[in-house]
Design an enzyme around this catalytic site. Structure first.
Site, PDB file in Angstrom:
ATOM      1  N   SER A   1       8.600   3.879   0.215  1.00 22.04           N
ATOM      2  CA  SER A   1       7.412   3.453  -0.478  1.00 22.04           C
ATOM      3  C   SER A   1       7.297   3.419  -1.845  1.00 22.04           C
ATOM      4  CB  SER A   1       6.023   3.822   0.081  1.00 22.04           C
ATOM      5  OG  SER A   1       4.855   3.129  -0.642  1.00 22.04           O
TER       6      SER A   1
ATOM      7  N   SER B   1       0.712  -1.055  -0.177  1.00 18.04           N
ATOM      8  CA  SER B   1      -0.050  -0.179  -0.062  1.00 18.04           C
ATOM      9  C   SER B   1       0.805   1.231   0.029  1.00 18.04           C
ATOM     10  CB  SER B   1      -0.919  -0.055   1.296  1.00 18.04           C
ATOM     11  OG  SER B   1      -1.923   1.002   1.079  1.00 18.04           O
ATOM     12  N   GLU B   2       0.700   2.039  -0.886  1.00 22.91           N
ATOM     13  CA  GLU B   2       1.514   3.149  -1.169  1.00 22.91           C
ATOM     14  C   GLU B   2       1.721   4.174  -0.013  1.00 22.91           C
ATOM     15  OE1 GLU B   2      -0.999   2.803  -2.988  1.00 22.91           O
ATOM     16  OE2 GLU B   2      -1.908   4.617  -3.733  1.00 22.91           O
ATOM     17  N   ASN B   3       1.064   3.993   0.813  1.00 20.70           N
ATOM     18  CA  ASN B   3       0.925   5.067   1.953  1.00 20.70           C
ATOM     19  C   ASN B   3       1.892   4.505   3.175  1.00 20.70           C
ATOM     20  OD1 ASN B   3      -0.971   3.101   2.343  1.00 20.70           O
ATOM     21  ND2 ASN B   3      -1.522   4.192   4.309  1.00 20.70           N
ATOM     22  N   GLY B   4       2.493   3.415   2.885  1.00 25.53           N
ATOM     23  CA  GLY B   4       3.749   2.981   3.608  1.00 25.53           C
ATOM     24  C   GLY B   4       3.710   1.559   4.312  1.00 25.53           C
TER      25      GLY B   4
END
Lengths: 230, 221
Positions: free
Chosen positions: B91, B49-52
């Site tokens: 990320s 998930s690109e938020n981390g």
């Protein structure tokens, strides 16, 4: 290690001056310094430039207002540099009416431009955006057989960030996905103010577990929103 | 006469069969998120998930939400044992650096050149690209997940996108509720069609050049 001054959120907000480029941590409000944001709204400081992942969530019907959204609503910014505004219709309105200049930056490019500013780099070369509107006005550089865009570093005057825990020297530990842009912004700005939920004695955080070293931090604010404890 | 009826579950089911255990997958918000519900039990993929985080788990039970643990759409999520958190630079190093095997994302338009538009309708709606440009640039395989037709009956698959592009020449597969398409040589190659639709129906209702693969077969999902 020297202790960093612990100040209240109102004093922190007062350090932000009209015209400043302000980096604010958080991803759709997760990991934003909510206490400092609330004080900044009260002060009514404006003509700021926002650098943030997004303009957070403004959903007044369902009473869901997160992160920097109250500042957008308060017209604190005349420029915003973000990757996403889709969950804040007020940003779209201000953009459409020409009240606020909105620059959309791919999220990875935004992160890396901020990191570059803190790392002493003039910018970065990224393939992201080649062949799209993002490449307009940017220098293209070929390395090997691939085309890259030159994306310039994005430094700020003030970083308002959020961590789970600090020691009194300002070493920071973030929590889960609330980390996001916070440690990068701490490196990229002249003045760095961190809002924390927990403040502990110097030496009580294992140095191996520090996510952001104390030298980047100038001031510490205890969070009101999460019932901070010392 | 086959009447078109939008079916997002079929799209999610077919995409979920693509992955092998150990592969790293990023699922976009909306339709792509449904894919996670259909991954076979004997396949263990790693969701990024690109938020981390990597090791994205299912939604928490009511009352177990953690304000510090969300997905890229701000919904509360969980993390699986063995998962990890990181900042946004890490990320996107994972994403841009080619360490994500598949990215699945929704589209407004996708064309036969592998172009995809999903972040902007000038003058109308400008949500922004978020992480989509980096995901389409950096992932090994880009899968566009979309209903085949718009509400007004027009084709979402185009000869040429008319909206501002999110990705130029990056899409590998398009999975709709009528079939599975691979993009190669400036054409959509129909590899599978989903009952009750037929090859003829697809050719008639798609506003793009389609090559019917010689091994093209009907699939029941």
């Amino acid at each position: 290690m020297t202790e960093k001054p612990v100040i209240d959120a109102a004093k922190a907000a007062a350090m932000v001056k009209p015209g400043d480029v302000v980096h604010i941590g958080g991803f759709l409000g997760c990991g934003s310094p909510d206490s400092i944001i609330a004080e900044l709204v009260k002060l009514g400081t404006n003509k700021l430039t926002l650098v943030c992942n997004d303009t957070a969530v403004l959903d007044e019907k369902n009473n869901r207002i997160t992160g920097v959204a109250p500042l957008i609503k308060a017209r604190a910014f005349n420029r915003v540099i973000v990757s996403h505004i889709g969950t804040n219709p007020e940003t779209q309105r201000q953009m459409n009416e020409g009240e606020t200049e909105v620059t959309l930056v791919p999220q990875g490019t935004l992160a890396e431009r901020i990191r570059a500013a803190g790392a002493g780099l003039g910018g970065i070369l990224t393939p992201t955006g080649v062949g799209t509107e993002v490449e307009l006005g940017k220098q293209k550089i070929v390395v090997g057989d691939r085309i890259y865009l030159l994306e310039e570093a994005l430094p700020g005057d003030v970083a308002l960030i959020k961590a789970k825990k600090a020691d009194k020297a300002g070493n920071l530990v973030f929590s889960k996905t609330a980390r996001n842009f916070n440690p990068l912004m701490a490196m990229a700005c002249k003045l760095v103010i961190v809002e924390v939920e927990e403040l502990v004695e110097i030496g009580s955080i294992d140095p191996d577990m520090v996510h952001c070293p104390c030298i980047f931090v100038d001031y510490i604010v205890m969070s009101k929103a999460q019932g901070g404890k010392k | 006469m086959i009447e078109y009826k939008e079916n997002k579950e079929i799209i999610a089911k077919r995409i979920a069969k693509i992955f092998k255990s150990g592969e790293v997958v990023n699922l976009g918000i909306g339709l792509p998120t449904l894919v996670a519900n259909h991954v076979p039990h004997d396949v263990s993929i790693i969701l990024q998930s690109e938020n981390g985080l990597i090791g994205l788990g299912p939604a928490p039970a009511p009352g177990k939400e953690d304000k510090d643990l969300t997905n890229a759409g701000a919904a509360p999520v969980t993390i699986l044992p063995g998962g990890a958190f990181f900042d946004s630079a890490m990320s996107f190093a994972i994403i841009r650096g080619g360490h994500v095997d598949y990215t699945v994302l929704g589209v407004l338009e996708v064309d036969q050149e592998g172009n995809l538009a999903n972040y902007k309708i000038p003058g109308k709606m400008v949500p922004g690209m978020g992480g989509a440009m980096d995901l389409t640039t950096g992932s090994r395989v880009v899968i566009a997940a979309t209903t085949h037709l718009e509400k007004n009956g027009s084709s979402k698959l185009k000869r040429r996108c008319s909206l501002p592009l999110t990705a130029a020449h990056e899409v590998n597969y398009v999975v709709t509720d009528v079939g599975f398409f691979e993009i190669a040589g400036g054409r959509f190659h129909l590899r599978e069609y989903f009952a009750p639709y037929s090859i003829e129906w697809i050719l008639e209702h798609t506003d793009a050049d389609i090559v019917v693969d010689e091994n093209c077969k009907e699939i029941k999902l």
